[in-house]
Design an enzyme around this catalytic site. Structure first.
Site, PDB file in Angstrom:
ATOM      1  N   PHE A 179       0.735  -1.240  -0.041  1.00  0.00           N
ATOM      2  CA  PHE A 179       0.105  -0.154   0.028  1.00  0.00           C
ATOM      3  C   PHE A 179       0.856   1.236   0.130  1.00  0.00           C
ATOM      4  CE2 PHE A 179       0.676  -1.054   4.669  1.00  0.00           C
ATOM      5  CZ  PHE A 179       1.157   0.127   4.898  1.00  0.00           C
ATOM      6  N   ASN A 238      11.346  -8.645   5.322  1.00  0.00           N
ATOM      7  CA  ASN A 238      11.621 -10.239   4.889  1.00  0.00           C
ATOM      8  C   ASN A 238      12.832 -10.303   4.416  1.00  0.00           C
ATOM      9  OD1 ASN A 238       8.877 -10.865   5.367  1.00  0.00           O
ATOM     10  ND2 ASN A 238       8.073 -10.944   3.417  1.00  0.00           N
ATOM     11  N   HIS A 268       6.505  -6.644  12.200  1.00  0.00           N
ATOM     12  CA  HIS A 268       6.399  -5.827  11.041  1.00  0.00           C
ATOM     13  C   HIS A 268       5.034  -5.187  10.647  1.00  0.00           C
ATOM     14  CE1 HIS A 268       4.162  -9.111   9.345  1.00  0.00           C
ATOM     15  NE2 HIS A 268       4.248  -8.766   7.970  1.00  0.00           N
ATOM     16  N   SER A 318      -3.599  -1.995  10.142  1.00  0.00           N
ATOM     17  CA  SER A 318      -4.509  -2.589   8.928  1.00  0.00           C
ATOM     18  C   SER A 318      -4.990  -0.945   8.433  1.00  0.00           C
ATOM     19  CB  SER A 318      -5.728  -3.440   9.337  1.00  0.00           C
ATOM     20  OG  SER A 318      -6.473  -2.652  10.207  1.00  0.00           O
ATOM     21  N   MET A 319      -5.834  -1.106   7.153  1.00  0.00           N
ATOM     22  CA  MET A 319      -6.323  -0.202   6.680  1.00  0.00           C
ATOM     23  C   MET A 319      -7.154   0.984   7.347  1.00  0.00           C
ATOM     24  SD  MET A 319      -7.669  -1.903   3.123  1.00  0.00           S
ATOM     25  CE  MET A 319      -8.148  -0.494   2.124  1.00  0.00           C
TER      26      MET A 319
END
Length: 411
Positions: free
Chosen positions: A175, A285, A340, A318-319
């Site tokens: 995003f 990652n 993360h 989250s969003m």
């Protein structure tokens, strides 16, 4: 036998190294525990496996795991989104300078940064550049030599886009957001990784590791834990390739941030602004050479951020939830790591079946973002509560800034 520490849960038995899990007060699914128990049985784990509060079952290996190893690496413990991470920067804008409608702001970002995926990733894919900007071509020139070395030995990795994906967002949980902090400062923040080329590198070496296990007659409780022993050709090739992919990912984020900033400045939607703080750019990652408890080792973080004392990091919610700019406390037991993000509490398929468009619209009220069926799997309720996740890792990081998104662009 499992037991509790003041700050984390310890899972231990005779089958392998202990697991130290910063999961007090957050969900910790049985499938993730099973994956971790298989992982800790590998003979080259150094000391223990650390688990972050956003832990959940992953493809190949557990998301939210920190795996120190001596003498081998497990490609699936990094995964295929190599170098995935975050970048964020504060601007000189103030919240009261934002327009009442943020649709134009969102549109400006969407027009400047390719995102999503169409045409099955083919020639007409809207998530790739048809003609890369000069800045991106110049940046690729700094990566091209290393890529050529990788492809010369592993031609399959070269069968797909690379330059066309540099400076592009991708899909899924990637995003770009405009956020407001606790003092009404406006931030730009984004999440992405090494795109298709990182996926090809990860997939290729996971398969090579499985083939090597068969060749060496090594039988594992989970084939996805196939590893590459140090000193072998595939080990050296993988470490080189994963390091290259991490560089690609960091550059990818920098280019997108630049594109988004320039687009916002030219949009006519905002007053003139500059960037007021150095950007925080961190992987979650990846593999890193580090020194812990008396030994040089490889630390593999899958869904985890390095948090040495003073390290700046980003933990997004989250969003529809808050995100955090954090400073590491250098907790040795966690191998200087933190979460993360919030971490999924259910699979994408489960979220699609459980939540409606109305649910998603309510959960993202006040955020200028997509509210269609194709982002239901990213709806806030599919993730753990970020407040609980932050509370569980209070001894790993301190909060420097608290952000609330007002615009969210997803692929």
């Amino acid at each position: 036998m499992d037991r509790m520490n003041a700050n984390y849960e310890v899972m231990s038995d005779e089958a392998g190294r202990p697991i130290k899990a910063w999961t007090v007060g957050v969900p910790f699914e049985d499938e993730a525990k099973k994956q971790l128990r298989n992982l800790r049985g590998l003979p080259f784990i150094h000391k223990w496996v650390a688990v972050m509060p956003d832990v959940h079952r992953g493809y190949g290996a557990t998301v939210g795991s920190v795996v120190p190893t001596v003498g081998a690496v497990v490609p699936a413990a990094v995964g295929v989104d190599i170098g995935c991470g975050m970048i964020a920067v504060r601007t000189t804008l103030r919240a009261d300078q934002l327009p009442d409608s943020l649709r134009g702001v969102r549109s400006a970002i969407e027009a400047a940064v390719p995102h999503g995926r169409t045409d099955n990733g083919g020639r007409n894919d809207r998530g790739a550049w048809k003609d890369s900007p000069a800045t991106h071509t110049s940046a690729w020139a700094r990566l091209a030599e290393g890529y050529a070395q990788i492809v010369a030995k592993h031609p399959r990795i070269g069968r797909g886009p690379e330059l066309a994906h540099l400076g592009t967002l991708g899909t899924g949980n990637h995003f770009i957001e405009l956020c407001v902090d606790e003092s009404d400062g406006v931030w730009l923040m984004l999440h992405s990784g090494s795109r298709g080329v990182g996926n090809r590198i990860g997939s290729h070496f996971i398969e090579l590791a499985k083939q090597d296990m068969e060749r060496f007659f090594i039988h594992l409780p989970d084939a996805d834990l196939a590893y590459l022993p140090e000193g072998t050709e595939h080990f050296d090739d993988y470490v080189f390739a994963v390091s290259w992919a991490q560089d690609f990912a960091a550059m990818n984020r920098e280019l997108m941030l630049h594109s988004a900033v320039e687009a916002l400045k030219a949009s006519g939607e905002l007053p003139a602004f500059e960037l007021s703080e150095s950007a925080v750019n961190c992987h979650h990652n990846y593999i890193s050479r580090e020194h812990h408890f008396g030994k040089n080792c490889f630390v593999t973080r899958k869904g985890a951020v390095r948090a040495r004392e003073g390290d700046m990091g980003i933990i997004p919610g989250s969003m529809g939830a808050r995100s955090y700019i954090v400073r590491g406390k250098g907790n040795a037991d966690a191998f200087h790591s933190c979460s993360h993000g919030a971490g999924r509490v259910m699979s994408r398929e489960a979220a699609k079946k459980r939540f409606t468009l109305e649910d998603h619209a309510k959960a993202t009220a006040g955020v200028e973002c997509r509210k269609d069926v194709d982002v239901i799997d990213e709806t806030p309720a599919a993730y753990k509560p970020i407040d609980a996740v932050m509370a569980a890792q209070a001894d790993l990081v301190e909060v420097v800034h608290t952000l609330k998104q007002v615009v969210c662009v997803k692929g």
